[in-house]
Design a protein around this motif. Structure first.
Motif, PDB file in Angstrom:
ATOM      1  N   ALA A  10       0.831  -1.212   0.000  1.00 38.54           N
ATOM      2  CA  ALA A  10       0.000   0.000   0.000  1.00 38.54           C
ATOM      3  C   ALA A  10       0.861   1.255   0.000  1.00 38.54           C
ATOM      4  O   ALA A  10       0.519   2.246  -0.656  1.00 38.54           O
ATOM      5  CB  ALA A  10      -0.940   0.000   1.206  1.00 38.54           C
ATOM      6  N   VAL A  11       1.978   1.229   0.720  1.00 40.60           N
ATOM      7  CA  VAL A  11       2.810   2.435   0.781  1.00 40.60           C
ATOM      8  C   VAL A  11       3.459   2.717  -0.573  1.00 40.60           C
ATOM      9  O   VAL A  11       3.645   3.883  -0.955  1.00 40.60           O
ATOM     10  CB  VAL A  11       3.871   2.334   1.902  1.00 40.60           C
ATOM     11  CG1 VAL A  11       3.205   2.198   3.253  1.00 40.60           C
ATOM     12  CG2 VAL A  11       4.834   1.187   1.677  1.00 40.60           C
ATOM     13  N   TYR A  12       3.790   1.655  -1.313  1.00 40.27           N
ATOM     14  CA  TYR A  12       4.355   1.866  -2.656  1.00 40.27           C
ATOM     15  C   TYR A  12       3.266   2.315  -3.630  1.00 40.27           C
ATOM     16  O   TYR A  12       3.509   3.182  -4.481  1.00 40.27           O
ATOM     17  CB  TYR A  12       5.023   0.582  -3.143  1.00 40.27           C
ATOM     18  CG  TYR A  12       6.280   0.247  -2.385  1.00 40.27           C
ATOM     19  CD1 TYR A  12       7.480   0.890  -2.662  1.00 40.27           C
ATOM     20  CD2 TYR A  12       6.262  -0.684  -1.353  1.00 40.27           C
ATOM     21  CE1 TYR A  12       8.641   0.602  -1.943  1.00 40.27           C
ATOM     22  CE2 TYR A  12       7.415  -0.981  -0.631  1.00 40.27           C
ATOM     23  CZ  TYR A  12       8.590  -0.334  -0.938  1.00 40.27           C
ATOM     24  OH  TYR A  12       9.739  -0.618  -0.218  1.00 40.27           O
ATOM     25  N   ASN A  13       2.081   1.728  -3.503  1.00 40.88           N
ATOM     26  CA  ASN A  13       0.968   2.190  -4.340  1.00 40.88           C
ATOM     27  C   ASN A  13       0.614   3.635  -4.022  1.00 40.88           C
ATOM     28  O   ASN A  13       0.231   4.399  -4.923  1.00 40.88           O
ATOM     29  CB  ASN A  13      -0.256   1.294  -4.124  1.00 40.88           C
ATOM     30  CG  ASN A  13      -0.135  -0.054  -4.802  1.00 40.88           C
ATOM     31  OD1 ASN A  13       0.702  -0.237  -5.688  1.00 40.88           O
ATOM     32  ND2 ASN A  13      -0.955  -1.000  -4.391  1.00 40.88           N
ATOM     33  N   ALA A  14       0.724   4.014  -2.751  1.00 42.71           N
ATOM     34  CA  ALA A  14       0.407   5.391  -2.359  1.00 42.71           C
ATOM     35  C   ALA A  14       1.314   6.376  -3.080  1.00 42.71           C
ATOM     36  O   ALA A  14       0.852   7.437  -3.534  1.00 42.71           O
ATOM     37  CB  ALA A  14       0.543   5.546  -0.846  1.00 42.71           C
ATOM     38  N   ASP A  15       2.584   6.048  -3.189  1.00 44.30           N
ATOM     39  CA  ASP A  15       3.513   6.932  -3.906  1.00 44.30           C
ATOM     40  C   ASP A  15       3.116   7.056  -5.371  1.00 44.30           C
ATOM     41  O   ASP A  15       3.197   8.138  -5.966  1.00 44.30           O
ATOM     42  CB  ASP A  15       4.933   6.371  -3.797  1.00 44.30           C
ATOM     43  CG  ASP A  15       5.873   7.335  -3.107  1.00 44.30           C
ATOM     44  OD1 ASP A  15       5.389   8.295  -2.463  1.00 44.30           O
ATOM     45  OD2 ASP A  15       7.101   7.145  -3.202  1.00 44.30           O
TER      46      ASP A  15
END
Length: 219
Positions: free
Chosen positions: A101-106
């Protein structure tokens, strides 16, 4: 010197199919969490007040800077010490989902920033509020524009799902290890597991290509 004997795999086919099933469950569940969690994190970072945005930024920074294996251990073994006992399957889904999720958020954040600000202004001129503009105008376009890299993260998530075997979830690798512990034939079972992962990867890539074609047609 022993040769390969794949006949030893057949009696353990049920175990391997159980592993495939739980790998699919993990991948689908964690992918959904990573997708919607990524959108939420991106929106909080971009638009929420500082008191909410900074903790999310810190959370993202920590998850990007630490290994997935350590995150799984902290969620499954660490949280028990403070009274939060999460079942292994839920811990695996949460760990995988938040990690990606944190990579998708970026990715989503970059996609949202890239949307022409004139579209938001036009939406507000016809009576849309900020969140209506984000929900109906900005976020759908950002999701369409970032479908390819987000799809790549989902493929990575499928491959990384094997790591949850360390907390006892009987996904594909763990299922192969159970069979190996009884047969002492690691090469055959790991080769079969690799082939099954490859098939799952092909199915996921096929589905993502269909989504990407639909996205292209909708532009």
């Amino acid at each position: 010197m022993q040769g390969l004997d794949f006949s030893v795999v057949l009696p353990y086919a049920d175990i391997l199919w159980i592993g495939v099933w739980w790998t699919v469950v993990l991948t689908v569940s964690a992918s959904l969490l990573s997708f919607f969690g990524g959108i939420l994190f991106a929106l909080v970072v971009l638009y929420a007040p500082t008191v909410f945005a900074y903790p999310v930024r810190l959370f993202m920074w920590l998850f990007m800077g630490t290994p997935l294996l350590l995150q799984l251990f902290l969620i499954y073994f660490g949280l028990v010490q403070i009274g939060i006992d999460i079942p292994a399957l839920a811990a695996g889904i949460v760990g995988l989902g938040l990690h990606f999720a944190v990579y998708n958020a970026d990715i989503f954040r970059a996609g949202i920033v890239a949307i022409d600000s004139g579209q938001a202004e036009a939406a507000r001129s016809i009576g849309f509020g900020r969140w209506q503009t984000l929900r109906y105008i900005v976020v759908p376009q950002a999701v369409r524009n970032t479908a390819l890299p987000v799809g790549g993260n989902m493929i990575s998530l499928l491959k990384e799902s094997s790591i949850v075997s360390v907390i006892g979830i009987t996904e594909l690798v763990h299922a192969a290890q159970l069979a190996i512990s009884e047969t002492y034939r690691p090469f055959e079972f790991y080769l079969v597991a690799a082939a099954l992962y490859y098939v799952l990867n092909l199915v996921l890539e096929f589905g993502l290509r269909r989504v990407e074609r639909r996205v292209e047609m909708s532009r």
